[in-house]
Design an enzyme around this catalytic site. Structure first.
Site, PDB file in Angstrom:
ATOM      1  N   LEU A  94      44.801  41.026  39.241  1.00 43.42           N
ATOM      2  CA  LEU A  94      43.699  40.149  39.623  1.00 43.42           C
ATOM      3  C   LEU A  94      43.703  38.958  38.686  1.00 43.42           C
ATOM      4  CD1 LEU A  94      40.684  42.623  40.146  1.00 43.42           C
ATOM      5  CD2 LEU A  94      42.104  41.554  41.916  1.00 43.42           C
ATOM      6  N   ASP A  95      43.281  37.809  39.190  1.00 41.12           N
ATOM      7  CA  ASP A  95      43.145  36.638  38.342  1.00 41.12           C
ATOM      8  C   ASP A  95      42.237  36.944  37.161  1.00 41.12           C
ATOM      9  OD1 ASP A  95      44.671  35.231  40.160  1.00 41.12           O
ATOM     10  OD2 ASP A  95      42.973  34.220  41.099  1.00 41.12           O
ATOM     11  N   ASN A  96      42.442  36.222  36.080  1.00 49.75           N
ATOM     12  CA  ASN A  96      41.603  36.339  34.899  1.00 49.75           C
ATOM     13  C   ASN A  96      40.115  36.230  35.248  1.00 49.75           C
ATOM     14  OD1 ASN A  96      41.082  36.164  31.904  1.00 49.75           O
ATOM     15  ND2 ASN A  96      40.394  34.115  32.474  1.00 49.75           N
ATOM     16  N   ARG A 109      40.991  31.892  46.653  1.00 49.98           N
ATOM     17  CA  ARG A 109      40.399  30.685  46.076  1.00 49.98           C
ATOM     18  C   ARG A 109      40.846  29.441  46.860  1.00 49.98           C
ATOM     19  NH1 ARG A 109      41.532  32.079  39.727  1.00 49.98           N
ATOM     20  NH2 ARG A 109      40.383  30.122  39.368  1.00 49.98           N
TER      21      ARG A 109
END
Length: 205
Positions: free
Chosen positions: A51-53, A152
């Site tokens: 997962l993205d930060n 996103r």
């Protein structure tokens, strides 16, 4: 593990709820990550997906190479089922839809990604609007593929960037404590028993 919530663990896998602003794996200049914290407890940990930060929610890690391979193949063959929840800027028109826009790295601006019909890889996201207060819309997102920054970018392409996104909605991120994107549900088959694992982690916003 500090603020990491363990959702499930056995000899084959570990499933956690990753908090926002924590890397899934160590970065070039940041050694702290979900992996490094898990390694202190379990030793060998294998990365299946990330997962993205800035994204919170469910991640599954393998505790051995057999588990890694078995679950990775499920992701690659799109046999897993993922549901994300997001708050996006503005009032989304319609109740549901599908975004099919290819994605590639925006090389001059890494780590940003971009929509590209010439260089991008296939990326598909289905969405459903859950609520709308006129200023923000609450969305369920169902990514068919798993491209970097897919949700996103696809939400921004819809005209409604995710609230608090530091890359694609920096003006919102300046006044929001976190990005409002959460990996709420993940279903996959256990690498040994074959049992369907239906993991759910309620959205914290």
């Amino acid at each position: 593990m500090n603020d990491i919530e363990e959702l499930y663990a056995d000899d084959e896998i570990v499933v956690i709820n990753k908090p926002p602003k924590l890397l899934s794996v160590p970065g070039r200049y940041e050694p702290d990550s979900a992996v490094t914290r898990l390694q202190k407890i379990y030793g060998d940990i294998h990365v299946i997906h990330r997962l993205d930060n800035d994204t919170s929610g469910i991640i599954v890690y393998g505790r051995n190479k057999k588990a890694l391979t078995a679950i990775q193949q499920q992701f690659e063959k799109q046999n897993t089922h993922k549901i994300y929840e997001a708050l996006v800027i503005g009032s989304v028109s319609g109740s549901h839809g599908c975004i099919n826009l290819p994605i590639c790295v925006d090389w001059p601006n890494r780590p940003l990604q971009m929509i590209s019909h010439t260089q991008g890889r296939y990326a598909l996201t289905r969405w459903k609007k859950l609520d709308d207060n006129g200023h923000e819309s609450r969305m369920e997102l169902y990514p068919k593929t798993g491209r970097s920054h897919q949700l996103r970018l696809h939400m921004r392409a819809l005209g409604h960037a995710i609230v608090g996104d530091p890359f694609y909605a920096p003006e919102s991120a300046a006044i929001t404590p976190r990005m409002m994107l959460h990996a709420r549900e993940l279903s996959f088959c256990h690498p040994v028993s074959g049992k369907l694992m239906e993991m759910v982690c309620p959205t914290p916003f």
